[in-house]
Design an enzyme around this catalytic site. Structure first.
Site, mmCIF file in Angstrom:
data_model
loop_
_atom_site.group_PDB
_atom_site.id
_atom_site.type_symbol
_atom_site.label_atom_id
_atom_site.label_comp_id
_atom_site.label_asym_id
_atom_site.label_seq_id
_atom_site.Cartn_x
_atom_site.Cartn_y
_atom_site.Cartn_z
ATOM 1 N N TYR A 144 -1.514 -0.591 10.227
ATOM 2 C CA TYR A 144 -2.000 -1.086 8.679
ATOM 3 C C TYR A 144 -0.567 -0.714 8.212
ATOM 4 C CZ TYR A 144 -3.812 -1.276 4.078
ATOM 5 O OH TYR A 144 -4.010 -1.392 2.813
ATOM 6 N N SER A 156 1.015 -1.115 0.039
ATOM 7 C CA SER A 156 0.052 -0.125 0.228
ATOM 8 C C SER A 156 0.944 1.185 -0.091
ATOM 9 C CB SER A 156 -0.756 -0.022 1.185
ATOM 10 O OG SER A 156 -1.472 1.290 1.497
#
Ligand code: NAP
Length: 248
Positions: free
Chosen positions: A157, A143
């Site tokens: 995350y 990501s």
């Protein structure tokens, strides 16, 4: 040789878009899901209705026994995989680090990091020429958060995706001479259900003006990058991380 792909978390979002595109490119497709059997079955039905071959397996990638069972099932039904997409990933409600519990951080790392490691391990055991395999390709879903840090939203995350980046670099070097390429795709703001998991379904709309291209991306746009990295067109590309983020 039949191309066989396993996409973890293929029941919806980026994983489902990757499954559809892989089927169009001639792969026999296995997808995994953890909860949503109906949507996973829907992906399989759509692929088979279009003349492709597909299989859905329930398996929590954070559970080693589930991962082992999933790979054996794919071996039995489709054959030894030639491609793995480590796509299953989770985030939790937007929060500052000072409010995060140990249980939450552990859950995020269990799926995003441990799950990616376990699936990569099983793929290498099947693909590596050192184990008598024919080689293959792995793409990990990282990501842009791994570089941006996601302050005030989900630093846990973001940190888990930084671990995925490092898994990509290290594993790529480890198996480069054994016929396996390992790369990552780093999506930016992509319109899927994942933002609702963080408690903000409209997150892409809120942040889209911060994207140089002025919009969020689609799951299909990410799938195109994944399929390119898996393909022979990327035959000299390994250990890299491809941003698919509209410039953000
Ligand atoms: P999503 O729409 O929330 O879908 C997540 C998928 O992962 C579902 O198929 C889900 O299965 C599966 N899954 C979740 N936990 C699992 C587990 N423990 N074991 C097996 N499967 C599990 O997510 P997405 O937006 O498509 O994201 C896909 C990947 O791209 C993730 O790794 C995510 O971090 C990454 N990414 C997404 C964005 C974005 O903006 N969307 C940006 C950057 C990176 P069920 O349907 O059964 O729950």
């Amino acid at each position: 040789m039949q191309k066989i792909i396993l996409i973890t978390g293929g029941s919806r979002g980026i994983g489902a878009a990757t499954a559809y595109l892989a089927a169009q490119y001639g792969y026999a497709v296995a997808i995994s899901y953890v909860h949503n059997r109906t949507t996973a079955d829907g992906v399989v039905t759509a692929i088979t209705a279009a003349g492709g071959q597909a299989l859905a397996v329930q398996a929590d990638v954070a559970q080693e026994a589930d991962v082992l069972r999933m790979f054996v099932k794919v071996d039995e039904v489709l054959g030894r995989i030639t491609a793995l997409v480590n796509n299953a990933g989770v985030l939790e409600a937007q929060s500052r680090v000072e409010h995060m519990t140990a249980e939450r951080i552990t859950r995020v790392f269990a799926t995003n990091v441990l799950g990616s490691f376990l699936c990569a391990r099983e793929a290498v055991r099947r693909m590596s020429t050192a184990h008598g395999g024919p080689g293959g390709a792995i793409v990990n879903l990282s990501s842009r958060a791994s570089k941006l840090g996601s302050p005030g939203e989900y630093v846990d995350y973001a940190a888990s995706k930084a671990a995925v980046d490092t898994l990509t670099i290290g594993l790529a070097k480890e198996v480069a001479a054994e016929g396996i390429r390992v790369n990552a795709v780093s999506p930016g703001l992509i319109t899927t259900d994942i933002h609702a998991s963080g408690g903000e379904p409209g997150r892409v709309e809120r942040l889209k003006d911060s994207v140089p291209m002025g919009r969020g991306g689609t799951a299909e746009e990410v799938a195109q990058a994944v399929l390119w990295l898996l393909s022979d067109a990327a035959s000299y590309t390994t250990g890299t991380c491809l941003d698919v983020s509209g410039g953000r």
